[in-house]
Each structure stands twice: as structure tokens, then as C-alpha cells.
Design a protein around this motif. Structure first.
Motif, PDB file in Angstrom:
ATOM      1  N   TYR A   1      34.397 -29.958 -39.729  1.00 36.83           N
ATOM      2  CA  TYR A   1      35.742 -30.492 -39.913  1.00 36.83           C
ATOM      3  C   TYR A   1      35.931 -31.684 -38.980  1.00 36.83           C
ATOM      4  CZ  TYR A   1      36.278 -25.919 -42.058  1.00 36.83           C
ATOM      5  OH  TYR A   1      36.101 -24.804 -42.855  1.00 36.83           O
ATOM      6  N   ALA A   2      36.351 -32.817 -39.535  1.00 33.41           N
ATOM      7  CA  ALA A   2      36.502 -34.045 -38.756  1.00 33.41           C
ATOM      8  C   ALA A   2      37.939 -34.543 -38.818  1.00 33.41           C
ATOM      9  CB  ALA A   2      35.561 -35.133 -39.279  1.00 33.41           C
ATOM     10  N   PHE A   3      38.386 -35.179 -37.730  1.00 32.84           N
ATOM     11  CA  PHE A   3      39.713 -35.782 -37.676  1.00 32.84           C
ATOM     12  C   PHE A   3      39.581 -37.286 -37.854  1.00 32.84           C
ATOM     13  CE2 PHE A   3      40.053 -31.817 -35.385  1.00 32.84           C
ATOM     14  CZ  PHE A   3      41.250 -31.303 -35.838  1.00 32.84           C
ATOM     15  N   CYS A   4      40.617 -37.898 -38.448  1.00 34.62           N
ATOM     16  CA  CYS A   4      40.523 -39.314 -38.781  1.00 34.62           C
ATOM     17  C   CYS A   4      41.870 -40.016 -38.631  1.00 34.62           C
ATOM     18  CB  CYS A   4      40.029 -39.454 -40.218  1.00 34.62           C
ATOM     19  SG  CYS A   4      39.807 -41.151 -40.772  1.00 34.62           S
ATOM     20  N   ASP A   5      41.847 -41.217 -38.037  1.00 34.47           N
ATOM     21  CA  ASP A   5      43.029 -42.075 -37.987  1.00 34.47           C
ATOM     22  C   ASP A   5      43.033 -43.003 -39.194  1.00 34.47           C
ATOM     23  OD1 ASP A   5      43.770 -40.861 -35.657  1.00 34.47           O
ATOM     24  OD2 ASP A   5      43.091 -42.468 -34.337  1.00 34.47           O
ATOM     25  N   GLN A   6      44.079 -43.786 -39.341  1.00 38.03           N
ATOM     26  CA  GLN A   6      44.282 -44.555 -40.563  1.00 38.03           C
ATOM     27  C   GLN A   6      43.813 -46.007 -40.498  1.00 38.03           C
ATOM     28  OE1 GLN A   6      48.542 -44.411 -41.048  1.00 38.03           O
ATOM     29  NE2 GLN A   6      48.915 -45.889 -39.420  1.00 38.03           N
ATOM     30  N   ASP A   7      43.447 -46.501 -39.322  1.00 36.41           N
ATOM     31  CA  ASP A   7      43.224 -47.945 -39.212  1.00 36.41           C
ATOM     32  C   ASP A   7      41.887 -48.329 -38.592  1.00 36.41           C
ATOM     33  OD1 ASP A   7      43.899 -46.916 -36.766  1.00 36.41           O
ATOM     34  OD2 ASP A   7      45.783 -48.029 -36.590  1.00 36.41           O
ATOM     35  N   ASP A   8      40.940 -47.389 -38.581  1.00 34.65           N
ATOM     36  CA  ASP A   8      39.625 -47.686 -38.026  1.00 34.65           C
ATOM     37  C   ASP A   8      38.616 -47.898 -39.146  1.00 34.65           C
ATOM     38  OD1 ASP A   8      40.711 -47.193 -35.436  1.00 34.65           O
ATOM     39  OD2 ASP A   8      40.432 -45.039 -35.756  1.00 34.65           O
TER      40      ASP A   8
ATOM     41  N   GLY B   1      40.273 -38.368 -30.492  1.00 34.47           N
ATOM     42  CA  GLY B   1      40.496 -37.501 -31.641  1.00 34.47           C
ATOM     43  C   GLY B   1      39.797 -37.927 -32.907  1.00 34.47           C
ATOM     44  N   CYS B   2      39.785 -39.233 -33.190  1.00 29.59           N
ATOM     45  CA  CYS B   2      39.202 -39.707 -34.443  1.00 29.59           C
ATOM     46  C   CYS B   2      37.678 -39.700 -34.434  1.00 29.59           C
ATOM     47  CB  CYS B   2      39.727 -41.095 -34.786  1.00 29.59           C
ATOM     48  SG  CYS B   2      39.567 -42.303 -33.454  1.00 29.59           S
TER      49      CYS B   2
ATOM     50  N   HIS C   1      47.279 -33.527 -30.037  1.00 32.62           N
ATOM     51  CA  HIS C   1      46.472 -32.533 -30.753  1.00 32.62           C
ATOM     52  C   HIS C   1      45.016 -32.552 -30.306  1.00 32.62           C
ATOM     53  CE1 HIS C   1      45.704 -36.210 -33.025  1.00 32.62           C
ATOM     54  NE2 HIS C   1      44.617 -35.633 -33.488  1.00 32.62           N
ATOM     55  N   ASP C   2      44.446 -33.757 -30.101  1.00 33.72           N
ATOM     56  CA  ASP C   2      43.039 -33.819 -29.718  1.00 33.72           C
ATOM     57  C   ASP C   2      42.820 -33.298 -28.301  1.00 33.72           C
ATOM     58  OD1 ASP C   2      44.321 -35.993 -28.556  1.00 33.72           O
ATOM     59  OD2 ASP C   2      42.856 -37.479 -29.208  1.00 33.72           O
ATOM     60  N   TRP C   3      43.802 -33.538 -27.420  1.00 35.79           N
ATOM     61  CA  TRP C   3      43.702 -33.018 -26.061  1.00 35.79           C
ATOM     62  C   TRP C   3      43.715 -31.492 -26.078  1.00 35.79           C
ATOM     63  CZ3 TRP C   3      46.377 -35.982 -21.539  1.00 35.79           C
ATOM     64  CH2 TRP C   3      45.966 -35.450 -20.312  1.00 35.79           C
ATOM     65  N   TRP C   4      44.604 -30.902 -26.883  1.00 28.58           N
ATOM     66  CA  TRP C   4      44.691 -29.446 -26.998  1.00 28.58           C
ATOM     67  C   TRP C   4      43.381 -28.855 -27.514  1.00 28.58           C
ATOM     68  CZ3 TRP C   4      48.144 -25.878 -25.384  1.00 28.58           C
ATOM     69  CH2 TRP C   4      48.035 -24.587 -25.910  1.00 28.58           C
ATOM     70  N   ILE C   5      42.793 -29.498 -28.501  1.00 25.54           N
ATOM     71  CA  ILE C   5      41.542 -29.006 -29.071  1.00 25.54           C
ATOM     72  C   ILE C   5      40.402 -29.131 -28.063  1.00 25.54           C
ATOM     73  CG2 ILE C   5      39.824 -29.383 -30.894  1.00 25.54           C
ATOM     74  CD1 ILE C   5      42.232 -30.311 -32.653  1.00 25.54           C
TER      75      ILE C   5
ATOM     76  N   LEU D   1      48.413 -44.337 -30.456  1.00 24.04           N
ATOM     77  CA  LEU D   1      47.745 -44.093 -29.186  1.00 24.04           C
ATOM     78  C   LEU D   1      46.353 -44.677 -29.295  1.00 24.04           C
ATOM     79  CD1 LEU D   1      48.664 -40.380 -28.407  1.00 24.04           C
ATOM     80  CD2 LEU D   1      49.459 -42.370 -27.152  1.00 24.04           C
ATOM     81  N   GLY D   2      45.702 -44.820 -28.164  1.00 30.60           N
ATOM     82  CA  GLY D   2      44.326 -45.296 -28.227  1.00 30.60           C
ATOM     83  C   GLY D   2      43.864 -45.828 -26.912  1.00 30.60           C
TER      84      GLY D   2
END
Length: 322
Positions: free
Chosen positions: A100-107, A170-171, A197-201, A229-230
Motif C-alpha cells: 500500500y502506497a501513499f501519494c500526493d497530487q503534484d509530484d 508520506g508520498c 498522517h505520515d508522522w503517525w504511521i 506541506l513538504g
């Protein structure tokens, strides 16, 4: 899941679900989507949740969903904010994939991003939560290279780092099924206590499993004025000026202690006796005298990777602003 989708997958390819959250991202979403669909040597399912966009993002994503009906699932949701949107995506994603992967919208993802993550995760066959993350190639709006961030952390990626610092973007994160299912089943009820969310994970996996950091950049991480963020390509003077301004304005006050308290409440029974003791001491010593806080700050087991960051950590602890 549709039978046709299962039949579509190749037996020898890992099945990876990409969870993409969008919000007013029409300007760059096409480049991102094309890079996701171009991933090679893995079978990709893309689950998208729009977080209440008011531009053309929804229309563009509907077009992609119609042209790739077996590969893309699109949900138009109400605005929950980035943390809520990603956790909602996890809840709405079936636990039937290999990764399972997380993804941002602008990369823009490199074609081997996912197979590189899968390969490294497969090297570890232990029955524990696993998470892959990597450095990124930071770029400007036109995809011109800036710098690589973050670099390989010099210290262990343990709970004792994750409690006070997030060094996993996260991404770039990819989870094994155990990590995904355990985080998904234990999402905090009060998301105001979660920094991101990524910090929690990262905190969860580092406490109960293993984090794998790849120093090879796997994505082009676009930096622009609309980033939620970034990373930052600014010099260290500007970076620390901005941090100081946020501190003075109170924007970062108590966020670490609030998240630590929530994590302890939610996972106390799973933590080892030593982990429980260390987190509880971290929280309890905040109510002690300033002399005791100085003493504790000088010896506490929690750390940030950079020496200056670590010094600031101790300072804000003594000031009770952590």
C-alpha cells in the motif's frame, strides 16, 4: 473486488494499491497520474479521494477513472483536511493487496518507484509491520532539480526518533499488509492530536516493526506556493527564521506531547514495558520543576537526527512548549 480485476493481475507481479488524496490540484494532477500509470513490474490499483476540490480536479479525475475503470477508483468526498482525507482513504481501501502506497497530487514518480520499494520490502520476511520510505529529488514548478531531501538519517529510525521528529516523507511511503491493516484498525478518534498522517504511521511502524529508508530518490517532489506541506529548498538561515516565527506564534506548541499522549493511550497494551516507561516519563517530567526538566532533557532517550535540531528539542522541552 471485481473478478475481472483479479484476472487482470499477473501472477508474478506484486499488487500495489496507491492511495491518492487530492484538493484543488488540477494544475499538476495529469503529470502525477501519468507517472502512476507508468509504474513498471507491478500491478497498480489507484484509489483516489478528492477532499472537496472547487477547481477542475474532479472532472479530470473522473476522466481518468472512466478510461481506466478496472484500475482507478475515484471518490468525491467532503473536505476533511489532509490528515482526515488520507485516513479515510485507508478505511475505504480493502485489505487485499500485497503493498500500500501513499501519494500526493503534484509530484512525478519515477517508473521504478514501486518496484524498488517492493523489492526492498520483500527482503524482510519477518511477520511484523514494515514501511519503506525514501529520499526525494526536490524540483521547482517546472521539474528543474533543486536538491535531494531528506538525506539518509545518521541514527536509527526508531520510536525514540519518531516520537519527536518525522524523517519519512508520506508520498514515498509503502506499507506491507501487516502495517496497513494494523494502522487502519487503530486510527485515532481525535485527529487534532495527530500532527500528520505520515508522522503517525512512522511512529507506529517504528514502535512495532521496522522502517526501511532508501537514500535513492524515487520521486520528483515539486515545490510550489500551493504545497500543503513538504521539504524546503531554502537556506538554513531562512529555515530557522521560519521555525522561530512559528514557535513564537505558538503554532508548534505542545504538538509533540499531545501526539505522544494519544499514542500511549491508544497503544499502551502493545508497547513494551520499557517503551511505556519512557513515553510516560517524557510526559510526566513536563510537570516537574525547571531544574528537573533540564536534567531530564539532557539525558532523555528521544532524539532528532541533526545536532542543532536535537538542541532545539531539548530547549523547547525545558520551556514546556513541546
Amino acid at each position: 473486488m471485481k473478478k475481472s480485476q483479479i484476472l487482470r493481475w499477473h501472477v508474478n507481479k506484486s499488487k500495489v494499491c496507491i492511495m491518492l488524496s487530492t484538493y484543488n490540484g488540477v494544475k499538476y494532477i495529469e503529470e502525477q497520474m501519468e507517472s502512476l500509470l507508468a509504474q513498471h513490474e507491478v500491478d497498480v490499483q489507484i484509489n483516489i479521494r478528492d477532499d472537496g476540490s472547487s477547481d477542475g480536479t474532479v472532472q479530470k479525475l473522473n476522466e481518468y477513472a472512466k478510461s481506466h475503470p478496472d484500475q482507478i477508483r475515484f471518490i468525491k468526498g467532503e473536505n476533511l483536511g489532509v490528515i482526515g482525507s488520507f485516513f479515510e482513504l485507508m478505511c475505504q481501501t480493502e485489505p487485499v493487496y500485497d503493498y500500500y502506497a501513499f501519494c500526493d497530487q503534484d509530484d512525478v514518480w519515477k517508473r521504478d518507484k514501486l518496484i524498488r520499494a517492493v523489492t526492498k520490502l520483500q527482503l524482510n520476511q519477518s511477520n511484523v509491520p514494515l514501511m519503506y520510505c525514501s529520499s526525494t529529488q526536490m524540483v521547482d514548478q517546472d521539474l528543474n532539480n533543486l536538491n535531494v531531501w531528506p538525506t539518509l538519517p545518521p541514527k536509527p529510525l526508531s520510536m525514540y526518533n519518531a516520537m519527536v521528529e518525522n524523517c519519512c516523507v508520506g508520498c514515498t511511503m509503502v506499507l506491507n499488509p501487516i502495517a496497513f491493516q494494523q494502522v487502519r484498525m487503530n486510527i485515532p478518534s481525535d485527529l487534532t492530536q495527530v500532527i500528520m498522517h505520515d508522522w503517525w504511521i512512522y511512529l507506529y511502524v517504528s514502535a512495532f516493526g521496522e522502517v526501511i529508508f532508501d537514500e535513492e530518490p524515487t520521486i520528483l517532489y515539486r515545490q510550489h506556493q500551493n504545497n500543503v506541506l513538504g521539504g524546503s529548498s531554502e537556506g538554513w538561515i531562512v529555515k530557522w527564521k521560519n521555525r522561530w516565527n512559528r514557535f513564537v506564534n505558538g503554532k508548534n506548541h505542545f504538538i509533540l506531547s499531545k501526539q505522544a499522549k494519544m499514542f500511549l493511550q491508544l497503544h499502551k497494551d502493545q508497547l513494551s514495558a520499557q517503551q511505556q516507561k519512557d513515553i510516560q516519563c517524557f510526559l510526566n517530567q513536563l510537570d516537574s520543576s525547571w531544574i528537573k526538566r533540564i536534567k531530564y532533557a539532557s539525558i532523555m532517550p528521544f532524539y532528532r537526527h541533526a545536532s542543532l535540531d536535537n538542541l532545539v528539542l531539548k530547549l523547547i522541552y525545558v520551556l514546556k512548549k513541546i
